[in-house]
Design a protein around this motif. Sequence first.
Motif, PDB file in Angstrom:
ATOM      1  N   MET A 167       0.836  -1.198   0.000  1.00 42.33           N
ATOM      2  CA  MET A 167       0.000   0.000   0.000  1.00 42.33           C
ATOM      3  C   MET A 167       0.877   1.256   0.000  1.00 42.33           C
ATOM      4  O   MET A 167       0.648   2.179  -0.789  1.00 42.33           O
ATOM      5  N   ASP A 188      -4.749   3.489  -2.565  1.00 46.09           N
ATOM      6  CA  ASP A 188      -5.776   4.011  -1.663  1.00 46.09           C
ATOM      7  C   ASP A 188      -6.327   2.912  -0.772  1.00 46.09           C
ATOM      8  O   ASP A 188      -6.620   3.140   0.397  1.00 46.09           O
ATOM      9  N   PHE A 189      -6.517   1.724  -1.349  1.00 47.38           N
ATOM     10  CA  PHE A 189      -7.079   0.586  -0.622  1.00 47.38           C
ATOM     11  C   PHE A 189      -6.407  -0.691  -1.096  1.00 47.38           C
ATOM     12  O   PHE A 189      -5.880  -0.750  -2.204  1.00 47.38           O
ATOM     13  N   ARG A 210      -8.003   0.670   5.627  1.00 47.80           N
ATOM     14  CA  ARG A 210      -7.924   0.695   4.174  1.00 47.80           C
ATOM     15  C   ARG A 210      -7.649  -0.687   3.568  1.00 47.80           C
ATOM     16  O   ARG A 210      -7.362  -0.785   2.382  1.00 47.80           O
ATOM     17  N   ILE A 211      -7.740  -1.725   4.388  1.00 50.18           N
ATOM     18  CA  ILE A 211      -7.639  -3.101   3.881  1.00 50.18           C
ATOM     19  C   ILE A 211      -9.003  -3.748   4.046  1.00 50.18           C
ATOM     20  O   ILE A 211      -9.522  -3.860   5.153  1.00 50.18           O
ATOM     21  N   LYS A 212      -9.590  -4.128   2.933  1.00 44.03           N
ATOM     22  CA  LYS A 212     -10.911  -4.745   2.925  1.00 44.03           C
ATOM     23  C   LYS A 212     -10.766  -6.226   2.586  1.00 44.03           C
ATOM     24  O   LYS A 212     -10.237  -6.573   1.527  1.00 44.03           O
ATOM     25  N   TRP A 236      -7.695  -4.691  -1.413  1.00 45.48           N
ATOM     26  CA  TRP A 236      -8.752  -5.693  -1.262  1.00 45.48           C
ATOM     27  C   TRP A 236      -8.064  -7.037  -1.135  1.00 45.48           C
ATOM     28  O   TRP A 236      -7.416  -7.503  -2.064  1.00 45.48           O
TER      29      TRP A 236
END
Length: 177
Positions: free
Chosen positions: A4, A10-11, A46-48, A13
């Motif tokens: 990141m 930005d994110f 910011r980690i999905k 996944w």
Amino acid sequence: MLAMKRLGLDFVWWLVTPGNPLKATAGLPPLEARLAAARALARHPRIKVSGIEAEIGTRYTFDTLAYLTRRCPGVRLVWIMGADNLAGFHRWQHWRDIADLLPIAVVDRGGAHWRPLAAPAARALARNRLAEDNAHALAGATAPAWVFLHGLKSPLSSTALRQRQRRPATLAQPTTY
């Protein structure tokens, strides 16, 4: 976090797969348990963590990534994989199509990084490799493009994470990223 920061994303996944077609699934914990374990490790806003492959019924990475690129027009996607996956990437279904679909970041997880870099896929894509000090440009690069990221090393593959979960809590070692 390394990817990141270094890639300026930005994110992230984190896609938890229902099963790897190249590995035996016998003894694999249920998807919900693996999703919960990934969420417990991620603990970053910011980690999905997602089980989207199970939701959309895809079996192969290319199909999942093609779905995401169609569903997220205008979003610059980067595929992040561990260096151990690069070593066998040439055995993946449609691996060249994955490389042509979106940029790839390969994160060194520790151990000998020369092995993945000498693998057939790394050799085939060598001319498309960005210098590591230019990693921030990867998200805006046209595929095929990839970068190999060195840095804080974590030996935690999904297999290692599952093995760690099976140990009694008193024996678990803290992990730093």
